[in-house]
Design a protein around this motif. Structure first.
Motif, short mmCIF file in Angstrom:
data_model
loop_
_atom_site.label_atom_id
_atom_site.label_comp_id
_atom_site.label_asym_id
_atom_site.label_seq_id
_atom_site.Cartn_x
_atom_site.Cartn_y
_atom_site.Cartn_z
N ASP A 96 0.83 -1.21 0.00
CA ASP A 96 0.00 0.00 0.00
C ASP A 96 0.87 1.26 0.00
N ARG A 99 2.35 1.68 -3.51
CA ARG A 99 1.33 2.16 -4.44
C ARG A 99 1.02 3.64 -4.21
N GLY A 100 0.96 4.05 -2.94
CA GLY A 100 0.72 5.45 -2.62
C GLY A 100 1.84 6.34 -3.13
N ARG A 103 1.53 6.59 -6.90
CA ARG A 103 0.44 7.50 -7.25
C ARG A 103 0.88 8.95 -7.09
N ARG A 104 1.56 9.27 -5.99
CA ARG A 104 2.06 10.64 -5.79
C ARG A 104 3.02 11.04 -6.90
N VAL A 106 3.08 9.89 -9.98
CA VAL A 106 2.31 10.08 -11.21
C VAL A 106 1.57 11.42 -11.15
N VAL A 107 0.92 11.72 -10.03
CA VAL A 107 0.18 12.98 -9.91
C VAL A 107 1.14 14.16 -10.04
N LEU A 133 -7.62 9.72 -12.20
CA LEU A 133 -7.14 9.48 -10.84
C LEU A 133 -7.96 10.22 -9.79
#
Length: 139
Positions: A96, A99-100, A103-104, A106-107, A133
């Motif tokens: 997790d 993945r977090g 994601r950060r 990518v954002v 997203l």
């Protein structure tokens, strides 16, 4: 399909379509086992690098034994084949926290693209990703 003939070899390609997003160069090469060839390829690159890939392939073709292939890809080409299976397997093993963090990243990358990129097509793609997203909400 277009074939570009060099002095000793050839490069085979298709012209990019409007929905193509990536490109790679593929070729075959020898292995340690006599008579057995393996498929080699470059990394996947943005479609904006198509001409650069084509120029590189034409420039190196005469040093190769077999033809080179410059392959533009759209989303369907990528998602409906096993090309991304190794990446999907890797993503499935992330914790997790990992993945977090991904994601950060990518954002942050998409926000930087929207802020700094001169190409409105690329900015629009970044906007679409941020919408998917759920970073950008349309109310």
């Amino acid at each position: 399909m277009t074939t570009i003939t060099t002095q000793r070899n050839r490069v085979v390609t298709d012209q990019p379509e409007p929905d193509d997003v990536m490109v790679y160069i593929g070729w075959t090469g020898p292995t340690d086992e006599p008579g057995v060839r393996r498929t080699l390829s470059t990394r996947y690159m943005p479609i904006a690098s198509y001409q650069e890939c084509l120029d590189w392939a034409v420039g190196i073709a005469d040093q190769m034994t077999h033809p080179l292939y410059v392959v533009p890809l759209n989303h369907n080409d990528i998602l409906r084949t096993d090309r991304w299976t190794p990446f999907a397997g890797l993503l499935a093993t992330l914790t997790d926290q990992e993945r977090g963090a991904l994601r950060r990243d990518v954002v942050n990358s998409m926000c930087e693209i929207m802020r700094d990129c001169d190409d409105w097509h690329v900015r629009a793609d970044a906007h679409d990703i941020l919408t998917q997203l759920k970073v950008i909400h349309h109310d």
